[in-house]
Scaffold this motif. Structure first.
Motif, short mmCIF file in Angstrom:
data_model
loop_
_atom_site.label_atom_id
_atom_site.label_comp_id
_atom_site.label_asym_id
_atom_site.label_seq_id
_atom_site.Cartn_x
_atom_site.Cartn_y
_atom_site.Cartn_z
N CYS A 35 112.61 -12.73 31.33
CA CYS A 35 114.00 -13.15 30.93
C CYS A 35 115.15 -12.44 31.87
N THR A 200 116.04 -15.77 27.27
CA THR A 200 114.74 -16.43 27.05
C THR A 200 115.05 -17.48 25.69
N CYS A 206 111.30 -11.71 22.93
CA CYS A 206 112.40 -10.84 22.18
C CYS A 206 111.58 -9.53 21.42
N CYS A 209 110.36 -6.94 23.64
CA CYS A 209 111.17 -6.61 24.86
C CYS A 209 111.95 -5.24 24.41
N CYS A 215 120.24 -5.88 22.33
CA CYS A 215 120.66 -7.20 23.22
C CYS A 215 121.62 -8.15 22.25
#
Ligand code: SF4
Length: 221
Positions: A35, A200, A206, A209, A215
């Protein structure tokens, strides 16, 4: 190898300016495939989060392998290694590569130099040849090729960390070289603001991540 002047980028972490060109770590080609927005959060926005368990484990295993290797290693210059490998096989670990031409740098986990070819090995957890991992090992191949003035073929390989299991390998051929140069140039365009960092579209990424709690592009998972 010539000594290049290197200064840190004024605003983007891990980027250096070498020979008047941005120079980023080759490991970013792996992150880019996962990503791009993660690179933005970590290095442009400067968000700090803890490393993942796999990252810590990788660092420890690198150190162990490096220590094992150094016990039996003979110190050698790059030029001397190249020359020796014209007649016999040699191996080097944590091999530093830098290309001011392409603006990339890093450390190759292991390089096998034989009279016929060079094998560039990157150790990874697991045995899945993700395209992001392939991009990273090809990035090392590109920097290595830029450093050597030698016609021997170059092979990129992925090996299961802590084992001898090379689970993917391929020649760094013309097509791979062109694709890698294009990818490296894309990252350079991100760094100078010519392109936007793309997040992404895969919520599973996610979920795993390390930036997911901070984020603003995180997908629901
Ligand atoms: S949370 Fe998702 S969108 Fe955000 S950086 Fe991580 S992978 Fe990318």
């Amino acid at each position: 190898m010539k000594n290049s002047r290197s200064i840190p980028h004024p605003t983007i972490s891990q980027v250096k300016i070498i020979d008047n060109r941005n120079n980023f770590p080759i490991s970013w080609l792996n992150k880019q495939g996962f990503c791009e927005y993660g690179i933005y959060l970590e290095n442009v926005r400067g968000i700090e989060v803890k490393p993942t368990k796999a990252m810590v484990q990788g660092t420890v295993e690198h150190a162990v392998l490096e220590a094992d290797f150094k016990e039996g290693a003979q110190p050698a210059t790059f030029e001397k290694m190249l020359e020796t490998s014209e007649t016999s096989e040699i191996l080097s670990r944590e091999f530093p590569v830098i290309s001011s031409k392409y603006g990339i740098r890093g450390f190759i986990d292991e390089v096998w130099m034989t009279p016929d070819e060079f094998m560039i090995i990157d150790d990874k957890p697991g045995t899945v040849a993700y395209y992001s991992s392939i991009n990273q090992v090809y990035g090392y191949c590109l920097a290595f090729k830029d450093m050597v003035d030698d016609d021997r073929k170059i092979i990129g390989a992925l090996r299961q960390r802590g084992t001898d299991n090379v689970y993917w390998s391929a020649y760094f051929n013309n097509e791979a070289e062109i694709n890698t140069i294009n990818l490296v140039n894309r990252v350079h365009e991100l760094l100078v603001g010519k392109r936007e960092f793309v997040s992404t579209k895969n919520p599973n990424k996610c979920r795993g991540c390390r930036f997911n709690s901070l984020c603003d592009k995180r997908l629901d998972f």
